[in-house]
Design a protein around this motif. Sequence first.
Motif: not given
Length: 117
Positions: A43-60, A71-79
Motif C-alpha cells: 500500500i502506498p503511503a497515500s493509501g494507508y488511511v483508507g486501508l486502516i479505515q476499511a479494516i476498522s469498519k469491518n472489525r467494528l 466497502n466499494p472504494s478502490p484500494t491503492k496498491v503498489k505495483h
Amino acid sequence: MRASEKWVFVHDYKRILWISPSLAEQLGYSQREMEGTLLIKFIPASGYVGLIQAISKNRLALLKGSAGEFNPSPTKVKHKNGGTLRLQAKCSADVELAELTGSSKARLTLVEHAEAY
C-alpha cells in the motif's frame, strides 16, 4: 479457487495468506513474493488511511455481531515496478479457510479490475 483465473486474495487483516497467481502477476509479483507478507508493504503511503479505515469498519461490524459491510472504494496498491494501481473489489467476506490458509478466520476478496493510477 486455487486453479481459478479470478483475481482473488485472502488475508487476516495483517498479512496476505494466499493470492491467486493471476492477481499477483497483475501486480508484478509472484505468489511466493506476496504470500505471508504484510498488507501494508503493498500500500502506498497515500493509501494507508483508507486501508486502516476499511479494516476498522469491518472489525467494528464483527464486534457488533453483524457482517462487515462491503466497502466499494478502490484500494491503492503498489505495483512492483514502482507504479500505483487502483484495485476495485467486487466483494469481500470473512470466511473460514483453514485448509487453504492454515488459519481458521480470514477475509477473502474478489477483485473486479485494476487500473493504473
